[in-house]
Design an enzyme around this catalytic site. Sequence first.
Site, PDB file in Angstrom:
ATOM      1  N   HIS A 470     -47.392  -4.317   6.100  1.00 24.28           N
ATOM      2  CA  HIS A 470     -46.698  -4.168   4.828  1.00 24.28           C
ATOM      3  C   HIS A 470     -45.258  -3.672   4.945  1.00 24.28           C
ATOM      4  O   HIS A 470     -44.452  -3.867   4.031  1.00 24.28           O
ATOM      5  CB  HIS A 470     -47.499  -3.195   3.947  1.00 24.28           C
ATOM      6  N   TYR A 586     -50.471   3.434 -11.248  1.00 26.45           N
ATOM      7  CA  TYR A 586     -49.349   2.857 -10.494  1.00 26.45           C
ATOM      8  C   TYR A 586     -49.393   1.343 -10.614  1.00 26.45           C
ATOM      9  O   TYR A 586     -50.425   0.719 -10.363  1.00 26.45           O
ATOM     10  CB  TYR A 586     -49.468   3.263  -9.021  1.00 26.45           C
ATOM     11  N   THR A 599     -39.335  -2.488  -4.298  1.00 25.72           N
ATOM     12  CA  THR A 599     -40.246  -2.261  -5.428  1.00 25.72           C
ATOM     13  C   THR A 599     -39.846  -1.014  -6.207  1.00 25.72           C
ATOM     14  O   THR A 599     -39.092  -0.174  -5.740  1.00 25.72           O
ATOM     15  CB  THR A 599     -41.701  -2.084  -4.948  1.00 25.72           C
TER      16      THR A 599
END
Length: 720
Positions: A470, A586, A599
């Site tokens: 990620h 979230y 993000t």
Amino acid sequence: MAEAHQAVAFQFTITPEGIDLQLSHQALRQVYLSGLRSWKKRVTRLKNNVITGVYPASPSSWLFVVIAILATMYTRSDPSMGLIAKIQEHLPVSDSLSIQCRTVVSAVLFSTLLWLLLIFTMRLCLKQLLSYHGWMYEQHGKVSNTTKIWAAMVRIFSGRQPLLYSYQGSLPNLPVPAVKDTVKRYLESACLLMSDSEYERMTTLAKEFESSLGNRLQWYLKLKAMWASNYVSDWWEEYVYLMGRGPLMVNSNYYGMDFLYVTPTPIQAARAGNTLHACLLYRRKLNREEIKPVILNVPLCAAQCERIFNTTRIPGEETDSLIHWQDSEYVAVFHRGRYFRLWLYHAGRMLSPREIEHQIQHILDDPSPPATGEAKLAALTAGDRIPWAQARKEFFSSGVNKRSLDCIEKAAFFVALDDDEQGMMGDDPAGNLDRYAKSLLHGKCYDRWFDKSFTVVLYKNGKNGLNVEHSWADAPIMAHVWEYVMTTDCFQLGYTEEGHCKGDVASSLPPPTRLTWDIPAECQERIERSLAVAQTLADDVDFHVLPIQDFGKGSIKKCKISPDAFIQIALQLAYYRNRGSFTLTYEASMTRLFREGRTETVRSCTSESCTFVRALEGGEEVCRHLFRTAAEKHQHLYRMAMTGGGIDRHLFCLYIVSKYLGEESPFLKEVLSETWRLSTSQTPLQQVELFDFVNHPDYTTCGGGFGPVRNIHAYSRIYS
């Protein structure tokens, strides 16, 4: 040993008569073709850098400016207002040049400077235009005159046929919100989740922070924003991802799934052939910058695309690092506890799908057992990072282990050939779908190389999938790749009637080479300990995939409701019915409207959504109005996050600055220690033009998802 001899370009033997030199013409030809391919890539990269560097102008526009200036001078006019004469006076040229030649050279230099100034001006204008986000806040179908004028100006200042990275230099920088605005939005999001006394205490801490330390930290943050391309992204990558010392598996890596109802071939090697070839086709388009920039009225940042291939996360005792190589001509393959190097190029060309199938079948048919300690070696990448960093330094820093590890880390990507069958099949399709997704998320904890940028997983029955590291990029980047790979596999490459890849196999292909290891007993113990940590984590994951077949985003849009807001409010309702309370939620939002954006957090548990949920549970008649109000509030928060008005990334960076300065902030400390018990994300289909969903309704997918972090509930979804 024949393939080993072929890999050597020349051999020599010292004899009493002298040196006997033997050249391998075939090997030399391979070296020549490989070098030729590398030089072609360099030329292409140089050409693209020039085109991108002068965008929104074009290289040919330079010639137009030069001709225009020379033509104007021919009419005995001076468009430079004396600057050409000044340049001519200071030209360091030989006196042998005639006055006319010196005038032409001066005019060309002036034209070049004028051209560069025009490019700079156009970029500056485009950057200012792209900083306008008023269009996002307008009602659908109602466009203001301001936005219409803005859109026309964007079209004027945007060049034609942009390459993938053409807009990078024109994207605006992420703005730094005012401290008072961020604090105000935070308190608004926190009030419904705190008691009156807790909220009063937090308000006091927030006001103290805003009036004292906050302004000082903000000054440093604005200074960084002026200097750096993005004031968040580098710290986010370093402190949130690379400094994490827990396992990547489940906690960070995410997965991507195959088509839900379609398996184009049941032959594992054939599916691998088309899948790997499609990955190479995408990489070639990426290297040539032939992939169109993603444009949502304005272009999105493409910086994350640079590290899709040839990238590996390297463990460190304090922090990890990301290493990217310019090129790699092979992949690393795992099968039944053994590692192979599979070359994807031969004689300077890309292997065809049929040739890759042939090579993969060679690996599947290889009966050799794993070496001692080899079978579960990848468990080191699944466990905690510090033990892996220590083991890498101690056991993999020299000799055969270093060579084999380098081979894996420098590969284009990693391939795992599983002996299991997966997919929504059999007597328990729902349960099998859950097991399929869980397998992609963590596998057996030792059959994925979790440090590679991505691992392509291929199952025995022809199903495939992804496991993605990620830190180098966010999910939409890899989703874009995977959409292309799956559709290219099925709709462009295709299969024969027998299920094999199309094409022929060259007889001169060298077979895949087995990687060798020397794993001592102490290293084997470290592997087992990492495996135990990873296995405990994997066993603790409760996983369920729910394909919703009754309706999709089209039906939601017909009600003039955002699909994202619809799902978020539904999640709030589900959590309330399950727990009897609300929780900090979230949702990931992208900030790629800005240069190097990644993000931002949308705090989707709002007072409006809570009011709707309570009204619905209480049977009140105003639910429809409350639902629409909650959806509009969520959309507003999402737009704020996308346009740089979020809460959490700003507070995160202020906290980092406070640590650099050695300052303690009770407010920031409490905010960043809050627990996200409900974590959600979404990835809409991006390339709907690749094939016709109407005529191929079965070619849909459940997308992918993330694992839960720290015992939170994680929801991921894909719109179709």
